[in-house]
Each structure stands twice: as C-alpha cells, then as structure tokens.
Design a protein around this motif. Structure first.
Motif, PDB file in Angstrom:
ATOM      1  N   ALA A  56      -2.490  -0.610   2.401  1.00 30.67           N
ATOM      2  CA  ALA A  56      -2.675  -1.798   1.568  1.00 30.67           C
ATOM      3  C   ALA A  56      -2.959  -3.023   2.422  1.00 30.67           C
ATOM      4  O   ALA A  56      -3.008  -4.130   1.926  1.00 30.67           O
ATOM      5  CB  ALA A  56      -1.431  -2.038   0.727  1.00 30.67           C
ATOM      6  N   TRP A  78      -2.625   2.725  -4.299  1.00 27.53           N
ATOM      7  CA  TRP A  78      -2.070   3.158  -3.023  1.00 27.53           C
ATOM      8  C   TRP A  78      -1.915   4.657  -2.843  1.00 27.53           C
ATOM      9  O   TRP A  78      -1.935   5.129  -1.727  1.00 27.53           O
ATOM     10  CB  TRP A  78      -0.719   2.481  -2.770  1.00 27.53           C
ATOM     11  N   ALA A 115      -0.630   8.067   0.961  1.00 30.21           N
ATOM     12  CA  ALA A 115      -0.859   6.685   0.542  1.00 30.21           C
ATOM     13  C   ALA A 115      -1.955   6.031   1.371  1.00 30.21           C
ATOM     14  O   ALA A 115      -2.035   6.210   2.587  1.00 30.21           O
ATOM     15  CB  ALA A 115       0.431   5.881   0.668  1.00 30.21           C
ATOM     16  N   VAL A 121       5.054   6.959  -1.589  1.00 28.95           N
ATOM     17  CA  VAL A 121       4.333   5.901  -0.880  1.00 28.95           C
ATOM     18  C   VAL A 121       4.465   6.071   0.631  1.00 28.95           C
ATOM     19  O   VAL A 121       3.503   5.867   1.373  1.00 28.95           O
ATOM     20  CB  VAL A 121       4.828   4.509  -1.332  1.00 28.95           C
TER      21      VAL A 121
END
Length: 137
Positions: free
Chosen positions: A127, A56, A124, A118
């Motif tokens: 996801a 990530w 990042a 994150v």
C-alpha cells in the motif's frame, strides 16, 4: 469477497439507519448502543474489510477468506442480536452474557484473521505510494 462485504455493509447501514430513525420518532433512545454497534461493527468494519480485499489482498487463500467472512458476519449478528435484546429489555444481561461473549470474541477473531491475511507473505499488495502494483504486472 469485496462485493460480498460491500453488500453486507450496506445492509447493516440500512438496519442501523432504520433503528436510528425509529429511536428518533419514538423518542426512545434505549437502543443507542445497538444502533452504534450495527453501524460500527456491521457497516464500517464490513466496508473496511471489503476495501482491504479490493485494494490490498492479492491472493488470499479462498478457504481462509471465506472463513474470515463467515466468522465476522455470524459473530456480528450474534453480538447485535444480543445487544438488541439486552437494551430492548427482552432478556437479562446474565442470560445474554454467553451470546454477547461469543459474538464479541468472534468479531475479534475475525479481525485477527484479517490481520493474518494482510501480513501473510505473498497475499497482500503493498500500500506504499510508488510501490509497484503486483496485480498490474
């Protein structure tokens, strides 16, 4: 950073397993809390952080990533050392409270720094399934 976390995670796993084998062989399970924390805070959390870095985090600030890594490892070691001494009967809870407190708060701060990395815009990858992978672009 992912490789560093992986190496540390595997070291914690070996220590946790060795402690578990020792407890089983000696029939003395007094270090059960230490054993659990070595495996969870040391092994599992370090492994999760390594996975986060690999999957990530695209471009975390190097200084922040190194600070978070060092904070987690130092705090985890302080916590685990304190627990080992406490449950091994080597020192009293009153004596170890500052060590355990600093270790626990350090682990929490490490988690908060990871959360920041994150959530920080531009650091990042997504996801989400089907989301474009900026690293592949």
């Amino acid at each position: 950073m992912s490789r560093r976390y992986l190496v540390w995670a595997l070291c914690y796993a070996a220590i946790g397993m060795a402690l578990g084998i020792y407890m089983a062989a000696s029939h003395n399970h007094g270090e059960l809390v230490t054993h659990a924390h070595v495996l969870l805070v040391g092994f599992v959390l370090s492994l999760v952080y390594g996975i986060i870095h690999r999957l990530w985090l695209e471009a975390p600030r190097r200084g922040l990533a190194v600070t978070q890594f060092a904070l987690h490892q130092v705090a985890a070691i302080l916590m685990l050392l304190g627990l080992f001494l406490l449950y091994g009967g080597k020192a009293s809870e009153e004596t170890l409270a500052p060590l355990l407190g600093v270790g626990s708060v350090g682990v929490l701060l490490g988690m908060l720094l990871m959360l920041y990395m994150v959530l920080r815009p531009g650091s990042a990858r997504s996801a989400e399934p089907g989301a474009p992978d900026r690293a592949a672009a």
